[in-house]
Design a protein around this motif. Structure first.
Motif, mmCIF file in Angstrom:
data_model
loop_
_atom_site.group_PDB
_atom_site.id
_atom_site.type_symbol
_atom_site.label_atom_id
_atom_site.label_comp_id
_atom_site.label_asym_id
_atom_site.label_seq_id
_atom_site.Cartn_x
_atom_site.Cartn_y
_atom_site.Cartn_z
ATOM 1 N N ASP A 19 0.853 -1.185 0.000
ATOM 2 C CA ASP A 19 0.000 0.000 0.000
ATOM 3 C C ASP A 19 0.896 1.246 0.000
ATOM 4 O O ASP A 19 1.653 1.475 0.937
ATOM 5 C CB ASP A 19 -0.914 -0.016 1.229
ATOM 6 C CG ASP A 19 -1.850 1.172 1.267
ATOM 7 O OD1 ASP A 19 -1.856 1.989 0.308
ATOM 8 O OD2 ASP A 19 -2.582 1.300 2.263
ATOM 9 N N THR A 21 -0.157 4.388 -0.126
ATOM 10 C CA THR A 21 -0.883 5.561 0.344
ATOM 11 C C THR A 21 -0.028 6.376 1.314
ATOM 12 O O THR A 21 0.566 5.829 2.235
ATOM 13 C CB THR A 21 -2.190 5.130 1.048
ATOM 14 O OG1 THR A 21 -2.929 4.291 0.171
ATOM 15 C CG2 THR A 21 -3.030 6.328 1.450
ATOM 16 N N ASN A 22 0.034 7.673 1.088
ATOM 17 C CA ASN A 22 0.756 8.628 1.946
ATOM 18 C C ASN A 22 2.266 8.397 2.011
ATOM 19 O O ASN A 22 2.928 8.883 2.923
ATOM 20 C CB ASN A 22 0.182 8.638 3.364
ATOM 21 C CG ASN A 22 -1.263 9.080 3.382
ATOM 22 O OD1 ASN A 22 -1.643 9.969 2.625
ATOM 23 N ND2 ASN A 22 -2.064 8.447 4.210
#
Length: 131
Positions: A19, A21-22
């Protein structure tokens, strides 16, 4: 006593491990001469608490080298993508090259499970036969 987690290679983009994300992201050409520079660009974002732990710079450099050498075969026209995030205690690094990827991933993981079991049980004779 709790059994140690079995380490395996994974390449499933749906796995939470991948992942992005961010996470911060950098893209580099596969130029072996600049790997130290690329590594320093990433490590500068790490908090002081973990910069020296586990030789962070060396480990990040090694995964970028692997992507350049083994994934992209030092082809400067191919890119290495690095996503990263740091906390005071952890580094999360995802490196993606433009190579063909791992072949027979499950065969490798099965080999590694058997190898680790032989080592865990000190069954070196079976390990020698198996390897």
């Amino acid at each position: 006593m709790e059994e140690p987690a079995i380490k395996e290679l994974r390449a499933d983009d749906n796995d939470p491990l991948f992942d992005k994300t961010n996470m911060l992201q950098k893209e580099f050409p596969s130029d072996f001469r600049q790997i130290r520079y690329f590594t320093l660009l990433i490590v500068q974002s790490a908090p002081v608490e973990i910069k020296e732990i586990n030789l962070l710079e060396q480990q990040i450099s090694e995964v970028i080298k692997n992507a350049v050498k083994h994934g992209n075969h030092c082809d400067v026209n191919k890119k290495v993508h690095v996503w990263y995030s740091f906390s005071a205690t952890h580094a999360h690094i995802i490196v993606e090259d433009e190579g063909e990827g791992f072949k027979d991933l499950e065969k490798w993981n099965e080999f590694n499970r058997k190898r680790l079991e032989c080592l865990r049980t000190s069954n070196f004779e079976e390990l020698a036969n198996y390897v």
